[in-house]
Design an enzyme around this catalytic site. Structure first.
Site, PDB file in Angstrom:
ATOM      1  N   GLN A 126      23.871   2.200 -93.198  1.00  0.00           N
ATOM      2  CA  GLN A 126      23.436   3.578 -93.410  1.00  0.00           C
ATOM      3  C   GLN A 126      22.359   3.647 -94.487  1.00  0.00           C
ATOM      4  O   GLN A 126      22.616   3.268 -95.637  1.00  0.00           O
ATOM      5  CB  GLN A 126      24.639   4.436 -93.808  1.00  0.00           C
ATOM      6  CG  GLN A 126      24.333   5.891 -94.093  1.00  0.00           C
ATOM      7  CD  GLN A 126      25.552   6.631 -94.611  1.00  0.00           C
ATOM      8  OE1 GLN A 126      26.254   6.134 -95.497  1.00  0.00           O
ATOM      9  NE2 GLN A 126      25.828   7.802 -94.079  1.00  0.00           N
ATOM     10  N   TYR A 128      20.797   6.105 -96.500  1.00  0.00           N
ATOM     11  CA  TYR A 128      20.756   7.477 -97.017  1.00  0.00           C
ATOM     12  C   TYR A 128      20.329   7.504 -98.486  1.00  0.00           C
ATOM     13  O   TYR A 128      19.261   7.977 -98.825  1.00  0.00           O
ATOM     14  CB  TYR A 128      22.146   8.131 -96.868  1.00  0.00           C
ATOM     15  CG  TYR A 128      22.397   8.795 -95.532  1.00  0.00           C
ATOM     16  CD1 TYR A 128      21.783   8.363 -94.365  1.00  0.00           C
ATOM     17  CD2 TYR A 128      23.292   9.857 -95.427  1.00  0.00           C
ATOM     18  CE1 TYR A 128      22.030   8.969 -93.149  1.00  0.00           C
ATOM     19  CE2 TYR A 128      23.544  10.478 -94.216  1.00  0.00           C
ATOM     20  CZ  TYR A 128      22.915  10.031 -93.075  1.00  0.00           C
ATOM     21  OH  TYR A 128      23.168  10.647 -91.878  1.00  0.00           O
ATOM     22  N   SER A 129      21.204   6.992 -99.380  1.00  0.00           N
ATOM     23  CA  SER A 129      20.969   7.126-100.823  1.00  0.00           C
ATOM     24  C   SER A 129      19.715   6.400-101.272  1.00  0.00           C
ATOM     25  O   SER A 129      19.346   5.346-100.737  1.00  0.00           O
ATOM     26  CB  SER A 129      22.167   6.581-101.609  1.00  0.00           C
ATOM     27  OG  SER A 129      23.310   7.368-101.382  1.00  0.00           O
ATOM     28  N   GLU A 244      32.237  11.230 -91.543  1.00  0.00           N
ATOM     29  CA  GLU A 244      32.486  10.197 -92.543  1.00  0.00           C
ATOM     30  C   GLU A 244      33.561  10.632 -93.522  1.00  0.00           C
ATOM     31  O   GLU A 244      34.458   9.856 -93.868  1.00  0.00           O
ATOM     32  CB  GLU A 244      31.185   9.889 -93.303  1.00  0.00           C
ATOM     33  CG  GLU A 244      31.354   8.826 -94.380  1.00  0.00           C
ATOM     34  CD  GLU A 244      30.090   8.589 -95.203  1.00  0.00           C
ATOM     35  OE1 GLU A 244      30.120   7.683 -96.049  1.00  0.00           O
ATOM     36  OE2 GLU A 244      29.095   9.302 -95.006  1.00  0.00           O
ATOM     37  N   SER A 371      29.853  12.913-103.472  1.00  0.00           N
ATOM     38  CA  SER A 371      30.762  12.919-104.620  1.00  0.00           C
ATOM     39  C   SER A 371      31.744  14.086-104.531  1.00  0.00           C
ATOM     40  O   SER A 371      31.447  15.144-103.964  1.00  0.00           O
ATOM     41  CB  SER A 371      29.967  12.990-105.934  1.00  0.00           C
ATOM     42  OG  SER A 371      29.375  14.260-106.068  1.00  0.00           O
ATOM     43  N   ASN A 372      32.934  13.885-105.111  1.00  0.00           N
ATOM     44  CA  ASN A 372      33.965  14.911-105.019  1.00  0.00           C
ATOM     45  C   ASN A 372      33.561  16.211-105.687  1.00  0.00           C
ATOM     46  O   ASN A 372      33.996  17.294-105.279  1.00  0.00           O
ATOM     47  CB  ASN A 372      35.279  14.383-105.609  1.00  0.00           C
ATOM     48  CG  ASN A 372      35.977  13.426-104.666  1.00  0.00           C
ATOM     49  OD1 ASN A 372      35.414  12.994-103.655  1.00  0.00           O
ATOM     50  ND2 ASN A 372      37.209  13.085-104.981  1.00  0.00           N
TER      51      ASN A 372
END
Length: 386
Positions: A126, A128-129, A244, A371-372
């Protein structure tokens, strides 16, 4: 919501349990039991074994190559897989890009890429970041410039899990800088063997190499590898991240870890240690029960044909926090038995072998997949209207 399994579902559980007992390779089962990560050969061998049964893509609709299971059957399958000491599959092909392709992809893209995922033959990662675009993913800078029948991709991705194993990457790129950030992002499929693409390893706090930096320098990507249309990348990314976050919760694997901890209590040195461990595990089991009931509600809604909603963020938050707490309990209950870092053979009970390594790795689980803190914002917006 009916929590009782039907007779057919009970028979389904028996058949899956028997297959797992007879077919999970011993070396893979041992690797999972000692808390070690599978190498590429083991991971692909396990996924191809599931693929040969048509079970690797257990979450896919039947018309795209899935086994046609209900959400309840998929839940049972994952429970039995974890209980048998079998590892989870890599999510990137099966749980992420696969659903994207059968939902947004062209017929040609489905024909080209879905069979390799179904059989466990094509490994994905992936993209993404980026160094300055993690939780604020919309600010990504990696650029894809259209040049006739291809794009030229330039930029950098980071924290790219299994990029050193992967055959393909699904990647968010910026194709338009003149519009709102989210509107200028597109979704590309990139062959990892393309000239100009470089993978550099990142060794994380657990001592493993599973993360990477990926650099793009005039990487040539065919236009037919664009999924959907230019500017659809953000819509596709939100769809993918919902899938995800639901899988990241890891309910079945938390069950497995808690049950293993319970089985090791008698090996603790004193009665005080045993009593403290029982009390601690009771608290973890209560929280797991609450998480599982939330998961049941998601399963029931899916069986009724309802799409995933903001509950995926709730599952992700509570599931990852509980994974961290279980890993911390394993280290603290194991004491000296949890200190070995890279032993093939345990010192004391096997469950505590490499517990410190797993504890370190799971510090990241409340960050990856969104992130949460960001997930709490999602819940505040979607459910509370804040």
């Amino acid at each position: 919501m009916n929590l009782d399994f039907s007779n057919d579902e009970k028979e389904f559980r028996k058949s899956i349990r028997q297959w797992m007992k007879e077919n999970v390779p011993d070396d893979i089962r041992r690797c999972t039991a000692r808390g070690a990560m599978l190498d590429k050969n083991m991971q692909q061998r396990w996924e191809r074994l599931l693929g040969s049964q048509g079970w690797l893509t257990s979450t896919w609709p039947e018309q795209f190559g899935g086994p046609g299971w209900s959400a309840t059957q998929r839940y049972i399958f994952d429970q039995e897989r974890a209980s048998a000491g079998a590892p989870p599959t890599s999510p990137f092909g099966v749980a992420m890009v696969g659903p994207v392709l059968y939902t947004f992809g062209s017929e040609a893209q489905k024909e080209r890429w879905l069979p390799g995922i179904q059989r466990g033959e094509t490994l994905w990662c992936q993209g993404y970041s980026e160094p300055n675009a993690g939780s604020d993913l919309a600010s990504l800078k990696t650029r894809a410039t259209r040049n006739g029948d291809h794009y030229l991709v330039n930029g950098q991705k980071i924290w790219t899990t299994q990029a050193h194993w992967a055959d393909m990457m699904f990647c968010l790129v910026r194709t338009d800088s003149t519009v709102k950030q989210q509107q200028g992002i597109s979704f590309l499929l990139i062959d990892m063997k393309t000239p100009g693409l470089e993978v550099r390893p990142i060794y994380s706090i657990d001592g493993h190499h599973h993360l990477n930096e990926v650099y793009f320098s005039d990487v040539k990507v065919p236009v037919e590898n664009l999924v959907g249309q230019e500017g659809m990348g953000w819509t596709i990314a939100k769809f993918l991240l919902t899938h995800e976050r639901t899988t990241i919760a890891g309910v079945a694997d938390i069950h497995y870890e808690i049950n293993r901890l319970k089985s090791a209590i008698d090996a603790l040195p004193t009665e005080t240690d045993k009593q403290l461990a029982v009390r601690r595990l009771a608290g973890l089991e209560v929280d797991l029960m609450a998480l599982e009931y939330t998961n049941f509600r998601t399963v029931a809604a899916t069986d009724e044909g309802k799409p995933f909603g903001p509950e995926s963020s709730g599952l992700k938050i509570k599931g990852t926090e509980l994974q961290q707490r279980v890993s911390q309990a394993m280290v603290e209950i194991g004491g000296l038995m949890s200190l070995p870092w890279d032993n093939e053979e345990p010192i004391g009970e096997q469950i505590f072998n490499q517990a410190s390594r797993r504890y370190n790795f799971l510090r990241a689980c409340t960050i990856y997949g969104g992130s949460n803190e960001i997930q709490k914002n999602v819940l505040a917006k979607m459910l509370l209207g804040l």
